[in-house]
Design a protein around this motif. Structure first.
Motif, mmCIF file in Angstrom:
data_model
loop_
_atom_site.group_PDB
_atom_site.id
_atom_site.type_symbol
_atom_site.label_atom_id
_atom_site.label_comp_id
_atom_site.label_asym_id
_atom_site.label_seq_id
_atom_site.Cartn_x
_atom_site.Cartn_y
_atom_site.Cartn_z
ATOM 1 N N UNK A 181 61.394 -41.027 101.828
ATOM 2 C CA UNK A 181 62.779 -41.036 102.312
ATOM 3 C C UNK A 181 62.916 -41.974 103.507
ATOM 4 N N UNK A 182 62.015 -41.870 104.472
ATOM 5 C CA UNK A 182 62.115 -42.721 105.654
ATOM 6 C C UNK A 182 61.883 -44.194 105.311
ATOM 7 N N UNK A 183 60.971 -44.459 104.385
ATOM 8 C CA UNK A 183 60.732 -45.849 103.959
ATOM 9 C C UNK A 183 61.974 -46.427 103.293
ATOM 10 N N UNK A 184 62.586 -45.645 102.398
ATOM 11 C CA UNK A 184 63.794 -46.115 101.712
ATOM 12 C C UNK A 184 64.951 -46.309 102.683
ATOM 13 N N UNK A 185 65.060 -45.398 103.655
ATOM 14 C CA UNK A 185 66.144 -45.514 104.640
ATOM 15 C C UNK A 185 65.979 -46.776 105.476
ATOM 16 N N UNK A 186 64.783 -47.009 105.981
ATOM 17 C CA UNK A 186 64.570 -48.207 106.797
ATOM 18 C C UNK A 186 64.770 -49.474 105.978
ATOM 19 N N UNK A 187 64.261 -49.476 104.760
ATOM 20 C CA UNK A 187 64.442 -50.648 103.891
ATOM 21 C C UNK A 187 65.923 -50.931 103.664
ATOM 22 N N UNK A 188 66.710 -49.890 103.450
ATOM 23 C CA UNK A 188 68.146 -50.063 103.226
ATOM 24 C C UNK A 188 68.839 -50.619 104.460
ATOM 25 N N UNK A 189 68.512 -50.068 105.631
ATOM 26 C CA UNK A 189 69.136 -50.531 106.870
ATOM 27 C C UNK A 189 68.792 -51.989 107.160
ATOM 28 N N UNK A 190 67.553 -52.365 106.867
ATOM 29 C CA UNK A 190 67.156 -53.766 107.057
ATOM 30 C C UNK A 190 67.881 -54.663 106.060
ATOM 31 N N UNK A 191 67.955 -54.223 104.809
ATOM 32 C CA UNK A 191 68.574 -55.041 103.768
ATOM 33 C C UNK A 191 70.053 -55.283 104.035
ATOM 34 N N UNK A 192 70.760 -54.262 104.550
ATOM 35 C CA UNK A 192 72.195 -54.418 104.815
ATOM 36 C C UNK A 192 72.446 -54.980 106.209
ATOM 37 N N UNK A 193 71.356 -55.255 106.945
ATOM 38 C CA UNK A 193 71.446 -55.822 108.296
ATOM 39 C C UNK A 193 72.319 -54.957 109.216
ATOM 40 N N UNK A 194 71.959 -53.689 109.298
ATOM 41 C CA UNK A 194 72.670 -52.744 110.153
ATOM 42 C C UNK A 194 72.611 -53.230 111.598
ATOM 43 N N UNK A 195 73.754 -53.416 112.211
ATOM 44 C CA UNK A 195 73.831 -54.117 113.499
ATOM 45 C C UNK A 195 72.994 -53.472 114.609
ATOM 46 N N UNK A 196 73.058 -52.148 114.834
ATOM 47 C CA UNK A 196 72.227 -51.566 115.909
ATOM 48 C C UNK A 196 70.737 -51.836 115.721
ATOM 49 N N UNK A 197 70.273 -51.816 114.482
ATOM 50 C CA UNK A 197 68.863 -52.072 114.215
ATOM 51 C C UNK A 197 68.515 -53.536 114.481
ATOM 52 N N UNK A 198 69.391 -54.432 114.050
ATOM 53 C CA UNK A 198 69.150 -55.855 114.268
ATOM 54 C C UNK A 198 69.163 -56.181 115.755
ATOM 55 N N UNK A 199 70.062 -55.564 116.500
ATOM 56 C CA UNK A 199 70.124 -55.795 117.948
ATOM 57 C C UNK A 199 68.848 -55.307 118.635
ATOM 58 N N UNK A 200 68.355 -54.145 118.196
ATOM 59 C CA UNK A 200 67.109 -53.634 118.756
ATOM 60 C C UNK A 200 65.950 -54.578 118.463
ATOM 61 N N UNK A 201 65.875 -55.076 117.236
ATOM 62 C CA UNK A 201 64.838 -56.044 116.880
ATOM 63 C C UNK A 201 64.928 -57.292 117.757
ATOM 64 N N UNK A 202 66.145 -57.803 117.972
ATOM 65 C CA UNK A 202 66.327 -58.992 118.799
ATOM 66 C C UNK A 202 65.845 -58.763 120.221
ATOM 67 N N UNK A 203 66.188 -57.608 120.781
ATOM 68 C CA UNK A 203 65.782 -57.307 122.158
ATOM 69 C C UNK A 203 64.266 -57.226 122.291
ATOM 70 N N UNK A 204 63.623 -56.521 121.364
ATOM 71 C CA UNK A 204 62.166 -56.391 121.421
ATOM 72 C C UNK A 204 61.494 -57.738 121.226
ATOM 73 N N UNK A 205 61.983 -58.509 120.255
ATOM 74 C CA UNK A 205 61.375 -59.804 119.963
ATOM 75 C C UNK A 205 61.518 -60.754 121.144
ATOM 76 N N UNK A 206 62.690 -60.779 121.770
ATOM 77 C CA UNK A 206 62.906 -61.671 122.913
ATOM 78 C C UNK A 206 61.990 -61.334 124.071
#
Length: 223
Positions: free
Chosen positions: A27-52
Motif C-alpha cells: 500500500x505504501x509503495x503504491x501510494x508513493x508511486x502514485x504521488x510521484x507519478x502525478x507530481x503531487x506538489x507538496x512532495x515535489x517541493x519537499x524533494x526540491x528543498x532536500x536536493x538543494x
C-alpha cells in the motif's frame, strides 16, 4: 470402552503477521508511486528543498563527496550487490545442496531488478539537474536502483541467516551491516545529486516488498 478420537497434530501457524507486513508495504509503495507519478506538489517541493540543501553540502565538502562516490560506485553498487547474491546462490547450490533455495534467491534478485527497470520506464521521472554537478547517472530516477537492490539483497541474505539458524552474534552483525548499507546507499544517492529523496524512499519500500513476498513464497513452498 470407547477410544477417544486422536486429534491430528496442529499445522504450522499461518503467517498473518508476514501477510500484514506485505500488504502494508504494498500500500505504501503504491501510494508513493502514485504521488510521484502525478507530481503531487507538496512532495515535489519537499524533494526540491532536500536536493538543494544536500547539493550545496556536496559542493562545499569535496572530500566527503569523493568518499560518497567510492561507496556508491564500488561498495554499494548494484552490480556489487548482484555479485554478492550470485556468490550466495552458488554456496546454496554446492555447499548446502539446497537447490530450491538457490533458485529462489537467484530468481528473486532477477525479478527484483526487472521490476525496478519496469517501474523506471513506467514512471519516467527526470533526475535532478545541476549547473555544477558532482556526479552523473543514467536512466530514469524513480525508484532508486541502488536503494532498491541493496534493500532486497541485504534483506534476503539476513533472512537466510535466520532461516539456517546461524549464530546470534553473526545474525546481529549481518543485520547491522545490512542496515548501514541500505541507509548509506540512500544517503549517497541524494548527496551526489543523482536522485530525489523520494526515489530513495521508494527504492527502500519496494525492496522491502520484494523481500516480504519472497519470504512468503519460500515459507509456503519450502518450509
Amino acid at each position: 470402552m470407547q477410544t477417544p478420537p486422536v486429534d491430528s497434530p496442529p499445522g504450522p501457524p499461518q503467517p498473518r503477521t508476514a501477510l500484514r507486513v506485505t500488504w502494508t508495504l504494498a500500500v505504501f509503495s503504491a501510494l508513493l508511486l502514485t504521488l510521484v507519478a502525478v507530481e503531487w506538489h507538496p512532495l515535489i517541493s519537499l524533494d526540491d528543498d532536500i536536493a538543494g540543501t544536500t547539493h550545496r553540502w556536496a559542493v562545499d565538502e569535496p572530500g566527503i563527496t569523493h568518499a560518497m562516490r567510492i561507496l556508491t560506485d564500488w561498495v554499494w553498487d548494484t552490480w556489487t550487490m548482484r555479485l554478492l547474491c550470485a556468490v550466495v546462490v552458488l554456496w546454496l547450490w554446492f555447499r548446502r545442496e539446497d537447490r530450491w533455495t538457490a533458485v529462489w534467491l537467484g530468481m528473486t534478485c532477477l525479478l527484483g531488478s526487472l521490476l525496478q527497470q519496469a517501474l523506471k520506464a513506467a514512471v519516467n521521472r527526470s533526475r535532478p539537474v545541476w549547473p555544477d554537478p558532482v556526479d552523473s547517472a543514467h536512466y530514469a530516477a524513480f525508484p532508486s536502483g541502488h536503494a532498491m537492490t541493496a534493500t532486497f539483497v541485504c534483506g534476503l541474505l539476513v533472512w537466510l541467516l535466520h532461516h539456517y539458524g546461524a549464530a546470534h552474534s553473526l545474525r546481529l552483525t549481518a543485520l547491522a551491516v545490512a542496515v548501514v548499507s541500505v541507509a548509506g546507499v540512500g544517503v549517497t544517492r541524494v548527496w551526489l545529486g543523482v536522485h530525489w529523496a523520494t526515489d530513495v524512499v521508494g527504492g527502500w519500500l519496494l525492496g522491502a516488498l520484494v523481500v516480504a513476498v519472497a519470504v512468503l513464497i519460500h515459507r509456503r513452498r519450502h518450509p
